[in-house]
Design a protein around this motif. Structure first.
Motif, PDB file in Angstrom:
ATOM      1  N   PRO A 293      46.147  40.047  25.844  1.00  0.00           N
ATOM      2  CA  PRO A 293      46.883  40.038  27.118  1.00  0.00           C
ATOM      3  C   PRO A 293      46.059  40.563  28.292  1.00  0.00           C
ATOM      4  O   PRO A 293      46.212  40.100  29.428  1.00  0.00           O
ATOM      5  CB  PRO A 293      48.083  40.959  26.844  1.00  0.00           C
ATOM      6  CG  PRO A 293      47.861  41.579  25.508  1.00  0.00           C
ATOM      7  CD  PRO A 293      46.827  40.796  24.791  1.00  0.00           C
ATOM      8  N   GLU A 294      45.164  41.505  28.017  1.00  0.00           N
ATOM      9  CA  GLU A 294      44.329  42.059  29.111  1.00  0.00           C
ATOM     10  C   GLU A 294      43.450  40.964  29.712  1.00  0.00           C
ATOM     11  O   GLU A 294      43.126  40.994  30.899  1.00  0.00           O
ATOM     12  CB  GLU A 294      43.421  43.184  28.575  1.00  0.00           C
ATOM     13  CG  GLU A 294      44.152  44.434  28.131  1.00  0.00           C
ATOM     14  CD  GLU A 294      44.593  44.384  26.665  1.00  0.00           C
ATOM     15  OE1 GLU A 294      44.598  43.281  26.078  1.00  0.00           O
ATOM     16  OE2 GLU A 294      44.938  45.447  26.118  1.00  0.00           O
ATOM     17  N   VAL A 295      43.032  40.005  28.863  1.00  0.00           N
ATOM     18  CA  VAL A 295      42.195  38.899  29.355  1.00  0.00           C
ATOM     19  C   VAL A 295      43.077  37.806  29.960  1.00  0.00           C
ATOM     20  O   VAL A 295      42.729  37.204  30.988  1.00  0.00           O
ATOM     21  CB  VAL A 295      41.312  38.330  28.221  1.00  0.00           C
ATOM     22  CG1 VAL A 295      40.509  37.140  28.723  1.00  0.00           C
ATOM     23  CG2 VAL A 295      40.391  39.401  27.663  1.00  0.00           C
ATOM     24  N   ALA A 296      44.240  37.609  29.343  1.00  0.00           N
ATOM     25  CA  ALA A 296      45.159  36.580  29.874  1.00  0.00           C
ATOM     26  C   ALA A 296      45.529  36.899  31.328  1.00  0.00           C
ATOM     27  O   ALA A 296      45.768  35.993  32.131  1.00  0.00           O
ATOM     28  CB  ALA A 296      46.403  36.497  28.993  1.00  0.00           C
ATOM     29  N   ALA A 297      45.539  38.203  31.675  1.00  0.00           N
ATOM     30  CA  ALA A 297      45.850  38.602  33.057  1.00  0.00           C
ATOM     31  C   ALA A 297      44.794  38.098  34.043  1.00  0.00           C
ATOM     32  O   ALA A 297      45.021  38.096  35.250  1.00  0.00           O
ATOM     33  CB  ALA A 297      45.953  40.129  33.144  1.00  0.00           C
ATOM     34  N   CYS A 298      43.640  37.683  33.516  1.00  0.00           N
ATOM     35  CA  CYS A 298      42.544  37.217  34.379  1.00  0.00           C
ATOM     36  C   CYS A 298      42.559  35.702  34.569  1.00  0.00           C
ATOM     37  O   CYS A 298      41.619  35.130  35.136  1.00  0.00           O
ATOM     38  CB  CYS A 298      41.193  37.617  33.773  1.00  0.00           C
ATOM     39  SG  CYS A 298      41.040  39.368  33.472  1.00  0.00           S
ATOM     40  N   ASP A 299      43.607  35.054  34.079  1.00  0.00           N
ATOM     41  CA  ASP A 299      43.695  33.587  34.204  1.00  0.00           C
ATOM     42  C   ASP A 299      43.536  33.175  35.672  1.00  0.00           C
ATOM     43  O   ASP A 299      44.253  33.684  36.536  1.00  0.00           O
ATOM     44  CB  ASP A 299      45.063  33.128  33.671  1.00  0.00           C
ATOM     45  CG  ASP A 299      45.143  31.623  33.553  1.00  0.00           C
ATOM     46  OD1 ASP A 299      45.626  31.156  32.508  1.00  0.00           O
ATOM     47  OD2 ASP A 299      44.739  30.908  34.505  1.00  0.00           O
ATOM     48  N   PRO A 300      42.615  32.263  35.932  1.00  0.00           N
ATOM     49  CA  PRO A 300      42.404  31.836  37.336  1.00  0.00           C
ATOM     50  C   PRO A 300      43.663  31.259  37.970  1.00  0.00           C
ATOM     51  O   PRO A 300      43.785  31.234  39.198  1.00  0.00           O
ATOM     52  CB  PRO A 300      41.319  30.758  37.214  1.00  0.00           C
ATOM     53  CG  PRO A 300      40.633  31.030  35.911  1.00  0.00           C
ATOM     54  CD  PRO A 300      41.674  31.618  34.998  1.00  0.00           C
ATOM     55  N   GLY A 301      44.607  30.819  37.158  1.00  0.00           N
ATOM     56  CA  GLY A 301      45.836  30.235  37.689  1.00  0.00           C
ATOM     57  C   GLY A 301      46.657  31.214  38.510  1.00  0.00           C
ATOM     58  O   GLY A 301      47.591  30.806  39.190  1.00  0.00           O
TER      59      GLY A 301
END
Ligand code: GLY
Length: 378
Positions: A355-363
């Motif tokens: 989830p910590e990386v999913a927060a960085c989604d460019p979207g």
């Protein structure tokens, strides 16, 4: 024309780590960069400091930084083992110090937030700071010990990553390149001198130079490298300071290097080292540690950090099919390179990221298209 499974554009610490991890997963990888490792990675001090870099409201960045810090020792050890090249990772902790009453108040304010978030920080008096670091100026009036914020020599990390990637068959093309699109899809990289590298997946890791594809901007940082005499190291751990409301940091390496950084300037792409910038850094460093004045000045550099609108990187697929972004790491490229590379390899495999990386989604940037228009990209 070359073909491969993945072409990585950008050979700094993030791009090289991505290339290595992708190759470890069995992909054929070509990395394109006219001057690998000579961008922001060249200037980086290598602080692994999610707690002492905490700014109000940047909770997603804190979460990502803590994840990266937790895994950093393993990542550094894997890079060292895969390359046979040592990585100078130092678990020395960080001492953040304040000079005057205003600086102390600023530190106390940040410390309250750190404590509220359950982070490991300890308030120290000026005397306690000097007990840890005897060469601190008597004017240092208080501080915060952050035992879990460590450091790595980015140049040793990059050397190891490069060798590890090479051993896994990553081919480096020392050329300028741009994303090649056909029918709205990224299909490879067009090389400036002519030629193409075709691949079904393009990883963009060009830092602040990714403006055509992401809302990133250059944030200039000037950094000085000094040398401490053998056996006379002026500091044992990273010291960050607030000096009359200005930030400075001093990162001492075991081999005697002392990195003093860094300015933060919105000047577009500007790698000019200025007398004023270096003067400010050395003046503030000396205000904290007067012995700095006696040290050999070895190098001064200016590079562009890749800033993003919320200081969180952009990791993930953007609007262009086939184009995976790994940009916008701002002040934390070295710390975040390992988690970014793991995430890029996972995303390429279709595996869910933490989830910590999913927060960085460019979207998260609905305004991405607008940002592209701003820089004149169609
Ligand atoms: N992470 C320190 C800096 O960007 O100056």
């Amino acid at each position: 024309m070359l073909t491969c499974d993945v072409v990585v554009l950008g050979g700094g610490v993030v791009g090289t780590a991505c290339a290595w991890r992708l190759a470890e997963r069995g992909r054929s990888v070509v990395l394109v960069d006219p001057d690998p490792g000579e961008g922001a990675s060249r200037a980086a001090a290598g602080m692994l400091a999610p707690v002492s870099e905490l700014h109000h409201g940047e909770h997603d960045l804190l979460g990502l930084g803590l994840l990266a810090a937790e895994g950093f020792a393993r990542y550094a050890a894997e890079a060292a083992a895969a390359s046979g090249s040592p990585v100078a990772h130092r678990a020395c902790g960080t001492l953040v110090v304040a000079l005057d009453a205003g600086d102390r108040a600023r530190l106390a304010d940040v410390r309250r937030t750190q404590e509220r978030l359950g982070l490991d920080v300890r308030a120290l008096s000026g005397r306690e700071c000097r007990r840890l670091e005897p060469l601190l100026d008597p004017a240092v009036s208080g501080g915060t010990l952050v035992p879990g914020d460590h450091q790595v020599d980015p140049r040793s990390l990059l050397r190891a990553l490069r060798t590890a990637a090479g051993r896994r068959g990553v081919q480096v093309l020392p050329a300028r390149g741009e994303v090649l699109r056909v029918g709205g899809r990224a299909v490879g990289v067009r090389l400036a001198g002519g030629g193409e590298v075709r691949a079904p997946l393009v990883v963009l890791a060009t830092g602040a130079r990714a403006q055509a594809h992401a809302p990133v901007r250059p944030v200039k940082g000037q950094v000085a490298r000094l040398r401490m005499p053998e056996g006379e190291h002026v500091l044992q751990r990273t010291v960050r300071g607030v000096v009359r409301d200005r930030d400075v940091y001093l990162v001492p390496r075991e081999d005697g290097e002392l990195v003093v950084g860094a300015t933060s300037e919105d000047r577009g792409f500007d790698e000019t080292v200025t007398a004023g910038g270096v003067h400010d850094l050395l003046r503030d460093a000396q205000a904290l540690v007067p012995a700095v004045a006696e040290l050999e000045l070895v190098e001064v550099l200016a590079r562009s950090r890749p800033g993003s609108p919320d200081n969180l990187p952009l990791i993930g697929f953007g609007e262009v099919p086939g184009l995976l972004l790994a940009v916008g790491h701002h002040r934390n490229g070295v710390l975040l390179s390992g988690v970014t590379a793991d995430a890029v390899a996972d995303l390429a495999d279709g595996v869910e990221v933490p989830p910590e990386v999913a927060a960085c989604d460019p979207g998260r940037f609905g305004a991405r298209a607008a940002a592209r228009e701003e820089v004149g990209v169609r």
